[in-house]
Structure formats: C-alpha cells, structure tokens
Write an enzyme that holds these catalytic residues in place. Structure first.
Site, PDB file in Angstrom:
ATOM      1  N   HIS A 136      31.982 -33.835 -43.791  1.00 10.73           N
ATOM      2  CA  HIS A 136      30.494 -34.610 -43.806  1.00 10.73           C
ATOM      3  C   HIS A 136      30.456 -35.076 -45.436  1.00 10.73           C
ATOM      4  O   HIS A 136      29.976 -36.324 -45.162  1.00 10.73           O
ATOM      5  CB  HIS A 136      29.687 -33.338 -44.098  1.00 10.73           C
ATOM      6  CG  HIS A 136      30.116 -32.972 -42.423  1.00 10.73           C
ATOM      7  ND1 HIS A 136      29.410 -33.218 -41.560  1.00 10.73           N
ATOM      8  CD2 HIS A 136      30.809 -31.643 -41.895  1.00 10.73           C
ATOM      9  CE1 HIS A 136      29.563 -33.185 -40.249  1.00 10.73           C
ATOM     10  NE2 HIS A 136      30.125 -31.410 -40.979  1.00 10.73           N
ATOM     11  N   ASP A 142      29.470 -42.535 -47.233  1.00 10.98           N
ATOM     12  CA  ASP A 142      29.376 -43.375 -46.443  1.00 10.98           C
ATOM     13  C   ASP A 142      27.679 -43.887 -46.432  1.00 10.98           C
ATOM     14  O   ASP A 142      27.093 -44.014 -46.346  1.00 10.98           O
ATOM     15  CB  ASP A 142      29.746 -44.006 -45.164  1.00 10.98           C
ATOM     16  CG  ASP A 142      30.422 -45.246 -44.335  1.00 10.98           C
ATOM     17  OD1 ASP A 142      29.066 -46.289 -44.679  1.00 10.98           O
ATOM     18  OD2 ASP A 142      31.021 -45.581 -43.591  1.00 10.98           O
ATOM     19  N   GLY A 169      23.695 -33.138 -32.872  1.00  9.99           N
ATOM     20  CA  GLY A 169      24.926 -32.825 -34.759  1.00  9.99           C
ATOM     21  C   GLY A 169      24.558 -33.158 -35.768  1.00  9.99           C
ATOM     22  O   GLY A 169      25.260 -34.598 -35.835  1.00  9.99           O
ATOM     23  N   GLU A 191      23.758 -28.269 -33.923  1.00 12.67           N
ATOM     24  CA  GLU A 191      25.314 -28.566 -34.946  1.00 12.67           C
ATOM     25  C   GLU A 191      26.265 -27.457 -33.878  1.00 12.67           C
ATOM     26  O   GLU A 191      26.013 -26.384 -34.087  1.00 12.67           O
ATOM     27  CB  GLU A 191      25.267 -28.599 -36.109  1.00 12.67           C
ATOM     28  CG  GLU A 191      26.433 -28.908 -36.820  1.00 12.67           C
ATOM     29  CD  GLU A 191      27.417 -30.158 -36.189  1.00 12.67           C
ATOM     30  OE1 GLU A 191      26.546 -31.007 -36.026  1.00 12.67           O
ATOM     31  OE2 GLU A 191      28.392 -29.192 -35.804  1.00 12.67           O
ATOM     32  N   GLU A 220      25.040 -29.034 -24.859  1.00 12.66           N
ATOM     33  CA  GLU A 220      24.630 -29.608 -23.466  1.00 12.66           C
ATOM     34  C   GLU A 220      24.607 -27.688 -23.156  1.00 12.66           C
ATOM     35  O   GLU A 220      24.226 -27.807 -22.027  1.00 12.66           O
ATOM     36  CB  GLU A 220      26.342 -29.703 -23.431  1.00 12.66           C
ATOM     37  CG  GLU A 220      26.861 -31.216 -22.718  1.00 12.66           C
ATOM     38  CD  GLU A 220      26.921 -32.023 -24.398  1.00 12.66           C
ATOM     39  OE1 GLU A 220      27.193 -30.884 -24.926  1.00 12.66           O
ATOM     40  OE2 GLU A 220      27.122 -33.014 -24.899  1.00 12.66           O
ATOM     41  N   GLU A 235      23.799 -39.625 -35.008  1.00 12.41           N
ATOM     42  CA  GLU A 235      25.290 -41.226 -35.548  1.00 12.41           C
ATOM     43  C   GLU A 235      26.042 -39.935 -34.694  1.00 12.41           C
ATOM     44  O   GLU A 235      27.235 -39.414 -35.450  1.00 12.41           O
ATOM     45  CB  GLU A 235      25.449 -40.070 -36.905  1.00 12.41           C
ATOM     46  CG  GLU A 235      25.562 -41.279 -37.870  1.00 12.41           C
ATOM     47  CD  GLU A 235      27.645 -41.321 -37.933  1.00 12.41           C
ATOM     48  OE1 GLU A 235      28.362 -42.367 -35.912  1.00 12.41           O
ATOM     49  OE2 GLU A 235      28.119 -40.969 -38.581  1.00 12.41           O
ATOM     50  N   GLU A 244      35.642 -40.250 -30.305  1.00  7.73           N
ATOM     51  CA  GLU A 244      35.452 -39.020 -29.060  1.00  7.73           C
ATOM     52  C   GLU A 244      34.373 -39.021 -28.288  1.00  7.73           C
ATOM     53  O   GLU A 244      33.700 -37.914 -28.121  1.00  7.73           O
ATOM     54  CB  GLU A 244      34.718 -38.678 -30.560  1.00  7.73           C
ATOM     55  CG  GLU A 244      35.289 -38.748 -32.118  1.00  7.73           C
ATOM     56  CD  GLU A 244      34.875 -38.276 -33.129  1.00  7.73           C
ATOM     57  OE1 GLU A 244      33.745 -37.672 -33.160  1.00  7.73           O
ATOM     58  OE2 GLU A 244      34.966 -38.793 -34.399  1.00  7.73           O
ATOM     59  N   HIS A 384      33.134 -45.658 -43.347  1.00  5.16           N
ATOM     60  CA  HIS A 384      34.320 -45.336 -43.031  1.00  5.16           C
ATOM     61  C   HIS A 384      34.840 -45.523 -41.753  1.00  5.16           C
ATOM     62  O   HIS A 384      35.786 -45.505 -41.078  1.00  5.16           O
ATOM     63  CB  HIS A 384      33.943 -43.901 -43.221  1.00  5.16           C
ATOM     64  CG  HIS A 384      33.257 -43.311 -42.294  1.00  5.16           C
ATOM     65  ND1 HIS A 384      32.029 -43.280 -41.849  1.00  5.16           N
ATOM     66  CD2 HIS A 384      33.679 -42.591 -41.207  1.00  5.16           C
ATOM     67  CE1 HIS A 384      31.599 -43.146 -41.021  1.00  5.16           C
ATOM     68  NE2 HIS A 384      32.551 -41.930 -40.445  1.00  5.16           N
TER      69      HIS A 384
HETATM   70  N1  SAH Z   1      24.242 -35.947 -38.099  1.00  3.43           N
HETATM   71  C1  SAH Z   1      25.318 -35.800 -39.217  1.00  3.43           C
HETATM   72  C2  SAH Z   1      27.147 -35.883 -38.655  1.00  3.43           C
HETATM   73  C3  SAH Z   1      27.701 -36.388 -38.208  1.00  3.43           C
HETATM   74  S1  SAH Z   1      29.154 -36.429 -37.363  1.00  3.43           S
HETATM   75  C4  SAH Z   1      25.752 -36.857 -40.368  1.00  3.43           C
HETATM   76  O1  SAH Z   1      24.545 -38.103 -40.525  1.00  3.43           O
HETATM   77  O2  SAH Z   1      25.987 -36.859 -41.309  1.00  3.43           O
HETATM   78  C5  SAH Z   1      28.306 -35.870 -35.833  1.00  3.43           C
HETATM   79  C6  SAH Z   1      28.491 -34.478 -35.761  1.00  3.43           C
HETATM   80  O3  SAH Z   1      28.435 -33.980 -34.328  1.00  3.43           O
HETATM   81  C7  SAH Z   1      29.368 -33.324 -35.947  1.00  3.43           C
HETATM   82  O4  SAH Z   1      28.795 -32.874 -36.846  1.00  3.43           O
HETATM   83  C8  SAH Z   1      30.110 -32.606 -35.233  1.00  3.43           C
HETATM   84  O5  SAH Z   1      30.422 -31.459 -35.219  1.00  3.43           O
HETATM   85  C9  SAH Z   1      28.835 -32.649 -34.280  1.00  3.43           C
HETATM   86  N2  SAH Z   1      28.428 -32.346 -32.890  1.00  3.43           N
HETATM   87  C10 SAH Z   1      29.799 -33.418 -31.728  1.00  3.43           C
HETATM   88  N3  SAH Z   1      29.581 -33.376 -31.134  1.00  3.43           N
HETATM   89  C11 SAH Z   1      28.223 -32.510 -30.338  1.00  3.43           C
HETATM   90  C12 SAH Z   1      28.262 -31.695 -29.596  1.00  3.43           C
HETATM   91  N4  SAH Z   1      28.080 -32.184 -27.955  1.00  3.43           N
HETATM   92  N5  SAH Z   1      26.664 -30.554 -29.683  1.00  3.43           N
HETATM   93  C13 SAH Z   1      26.293 -30.480 -30.899  1.00  3.43           C
HETATM   94  N6  SAH Z   1      27.386 -30.757 -32.249  1.00  3.43           N
HETATM   95  C14 SAH Z   1      28.043 -31.792 -31.860  1.00  3.43           C
END
Ligand code: SAH
Length: 444
Positions: A136, A142, A169, A191, A220, A235, A244, A384
């Site tokens: 993070h 970034d 996320g 998250e 989900e 993001e 991913e 990044h």
């Molecule tokens: N929004 C933050 C983190 C972005 S990275 C920022 O901008 O800094 C993406 C994040 O989504 C990660 O922390 C990952 O754990 C989470 N994530 C990915 N798939 C997910 C899902 N299906 N449900 C909840 N969180 C999810």
C-alpha cells in the site's frame, strides 16, 4: 566486482524463488502486484533510475514485507552502484508530502504491531500479500496514480456531494477518505485483506467514522446496508491492465449495486502496443541462458521467453508508432470482454531492429468536468505498473515505413483466471527481413 546481498525489494528478480511463489500463488486468493514484480530487470531498472531519478532499493515497497521474503533471496549487485546519488528532488518532495507522518503501525488487537508482537508471520503474507502495508505504501507513493484519483475527486466535488459511494478494494481507505472529504453522504469501503483493520483505524483517527464504513470481506460476499450506490470507485488495474483480474470484481459490483444513473470511476481503460529495440536486455534476460558458466540452460530460456517482463522502457527504444489495441468501457462492458483478439499494425518510424513488443495502458475518468486520467506508457512519467515487455523469438530488421502486422489474443488463464494468457501472431515482409511467427506468453 559483484556483491552478494539479500534484498527484499522490487528491483530483484530471483528465479529460484519464482517457482515457489508461483505454486503458492495458485493457492492465494489475492495475488499481488509485488509478487509479479519478480519479473523485473534490475539492470534496466538501474538505468531507468538514473534517467528518471527514481529511488533504488525502495525499501518502502518490500523491506521484509511481502510474500517473497520468506525464503532468503540472493542477488548479484554491481558494487559501482550509485544508488540514491541522483534522486529527483521533486519526486522526493512529493513523496514526503504524501507520506503518512511516520505512522507506527499499531493495532489494539495486536494483529498489526510493527515489531516483535506481530501475529502475522511471513507465511500469512504469502497468502495475502495485500495485508501488509508495504504494498500500500508503494501504491500511495505512486503519485501519478494517487494524485490522479485525488484530483478527480477534489476537482469534481459536484459528482460526490451527498452521494453514496462504494470503494471496491479500499486498501488503506485512501480513496474513501478523498470521497468523504469531497462531500459524499456515505462511503462503503470494502477490503478483503487484513489491511482493512488499518483502514478502520485510519478512518477513525481522521474523524470520518460517521461517513465511512469499512467492511472487511470480499466484495462478492459482503452485504451492504443499502440497496444501491451512486458511485463505484476502485483502483483495480494490474500489470498489463488485466493481471489479477480484479476488474471482474468491479463489474460484479456494478451489476449488483450501481443505481441506474450511477457512475463508475474510472470508466475507461485502454491497452496499447508498440515495438522496441532492446538488444542489451534481451541479451541479459534471454540469451543469458545459452551459456551459464559454461553450461547450456536453454530450457530456461524457453520459459523466460514465455513470460512477459514488467519493466520500464526508455522512450528512445521505441521504433514504431504506438497503437491503441482495445478500449474498455467499465460502465458497460461484460466480464467476457476481457478476452479478445485484436489486430495490430506497427509502422517503423526509423530503420532499426525490433526485439520486443511493449504493452501499456491508460485509464480515464470521462465523467469529470474535464477529461482526466493517466497513462502508464513509456513516454509518460513512470508508475509502479511500468510497462510489459514481450520478447520476440526473431530479431526483426525493419526499415522506416515498413509495417509489422499481426494480432494479439488476451484471455484470463482457464485454471487461474488471475493469470493472463497472451498470444501474439506477427509477420514482417520487409526489404531486409521476412518473418512470421506465433508466440504464446503467460503472465503469472
Ligand atoms: N484502493 C486502494 C487499494 C488499491 S489495491 C488504493 O487506491 O490505494 C486493490 C485492493 O483491492 C487490495 O487491497 C486488495 O486486497 C483489494 N481487493 C482485491 N479484490 C477484492 C475483492 N474481490 N473484494 C474486496 N477487496 C478486494
């Protein structure tokens, strides 16, 4: 002279661990950007750092933190390394400006204490690399990425005022905090990893508990206390845009919770392709396996050819035009649209050799008062995500005006949909070179 060092940062590419990572990642539910960063080229990185003034040994991202550190990693470093000798002051200043004031991670429950009491072992991070603050930190720092989101939100407060927002996320909760500050009525920050515990604490300590609700769980699987939301922000972009496969989670969220007149941020993402001269690094990364201390290791060369390399490319290496391959409209597309075949035609802008194709993406926020977004291309400020380099089996001798034509097929891997299968068909019918080939790549 070469120096043996133990490194836990993203400039390291350690093959022995790669298989281990791969195996473990198959079991993991949230593959990390950092895990994939094992696909990097330390040499090119070093050159780029000198060029761009980026910090080497960026301890921020990986010091003993991510999934890769469980086993001891070794790498060879040139000892003439001038790291930190040419830091770009403006970048450092911005990084400092956005850095969290020397936050010491502490959790009243004891689960995220930065020190000896940490309940989470490195084994846990193998399985949930987004749990650790290091990844993070890298994303927050970034500035192209994070500042764009901040500008989108702060310069378009009319979009957020009194609206219900769903942050898919949420990570540390940064986007939720921006939205709350911009006047959102309520923000649901979802998250799935343990960083959600930190997000909760961050929301509280910044006085936004009444506006932001952090929900720990997969988007989900969680339940929302509201039937519909006005804005979905996320993001979700991975390397090569689609690595991913988090986009699928955003599309799922859109279909389940977005109000009819609701918006998704960002709402457009485009993938581009260009071709580069890359003799030096192809030699270093691919031909290296021909003769390793006198031994034939070409079986590894075949594997290396099939793995796209996430790396920064110098814009002077670009030989052809940059072609738009595909634009995705996140507000309308179906999840199946992440599988596609698109043609390309790359026309040489000078006489040169082509060693690799390079893919990159941009994202845009078209609902803003003025169009906003950012690019991860080689001509833009580095992010990044870097770029994705796909080496060609042939070295193509191309003359100015000649076209390298072909197609690219992209699809989530059937066994592990977070990985991506890429097939490239190319042909060149030039004065000095005639070549035609199909190559398969796997991003994993
Ligand atoms: N929004 C933050 C983190 C972005 S990275 C920022 O901008 O800094 C993406 C994040 O989504 C990660 O922390 C990952 O754990 C989470 N994530 C990915 N798939 C997910 C899902 N299906 N449900 C909840 N969180 C999810």
């Amino acid at each position: 002279m070469l120096m043996l060092s133990k490194i836990g940062n993203q400039t390291t590419r350690t093959f022995p661990l790669f298989q281990l990572n791969k195996t473990l990642r198959k079991l993991s539910d949230s593959p990390s950007r950092l895990l994939s960063s094992s696909k990097q080229n330390p040499k090119r990185e070093k050159q780029q750092e000198k060029k761009m003034g980026r910090r080497k040994n960026n301890q921020t991202s990986m010091s003993l933190n991510n999934a890769q550190h469980q086993a001891t990693k070794i790498c060879f470093n040139d000892d003439d390394d001038e790291e930190n000798s040419n830091l770009d002051d403006s970048i450092v200043a911005t990084e400092k400006a956005i850095a969290m004031d020397d936050v010491t991670m502490s959790d009243p429950n004891g689960s995220f204490v930065d020190g000896g009491d940490d309940d989470n072992t490195s084994a846990d991070y193998y399985f949930d690399s987004y749990s650790h603050f290091g990844i993070h930190e890298e994303m927050l720092k970034d500035v192209v990425r994070t500042k764009t989101y901040q500008n989108v939100i702060f310069q378009n407060k009319f979009l957020f005022k009194d609206k219900i927002v769903l942050d898919v996320g949420a990570g540390t909760g940064i986007l939720s905090l921006f939205c709350a500050k911009a006047g959102a009525a309520h923000v649901y920050a979802v998250e799935c990893s343990h960083i959600a515990n930190m997000a909760k604490e961050i929301v509280e300590s910044n006085g936004y508990s009444n506006v932001i609700t952090v929900l720990k769980g997969k988007i989900e699987e969680i339940e929302l206390p509201v039937a519909k939301v006005d804005i979905i922000i996320s993001e979700w972009m991975g390397y090569f845009l689609l690595f991913e496969n988090m986009l699928n989670s955003v599309l799922y969220t859109r279909d389940k919770w977005l109000a009819n007149d609701g918006i998704v941020l960002p709402d457009k993402a485009s993938l581009y392709l260009t071709a580069i001269e890359d003799a030096e690094y192809k030699e270093d990364k691919i031909e290296f396996w021909n003769n390793v201390y006198g031994f034939d290791m070409t079986c590894i060369k075949k594997q290396a050819m099939g793995e796209p390399l996430v790396d920064t490319v110098d814009q002077n290496q670009i030989v052809t035009n940059c072609q738009l391959l595909k634009t995705m409209d996140i507000s309308k597309m179906a999840s199946g649209d992440t599988s596609f075949t698109v043609p390309f035609k790359l026309v040489a802008e000078r006489d040169d050799y082509i060693h690799a194709l390079v893919a990159y993406f941009d994202v845009s926020f078209t609902k803003c008062h003025k169009l906003m977004g950012f690019s991860t291309g080689p001509r833009s400020r580095a992010t990044h995500w870097k770029q994705t380099v796909l080496y060609l089996e042939d070295v193509l001798t191309i003359c100015q005006g000649e076209a390298l034509t072909g197609s690219m097929t992209v699809a989530p891997n059937k066994k592990n949909p977070r990985d991506i299968d890429i097939t490239i068909k190319y042909s060149l019918n030039g004065q000095r070179c005639v070549a035609s080939r199909t190559q398969h790549y796997k991003m994993r």
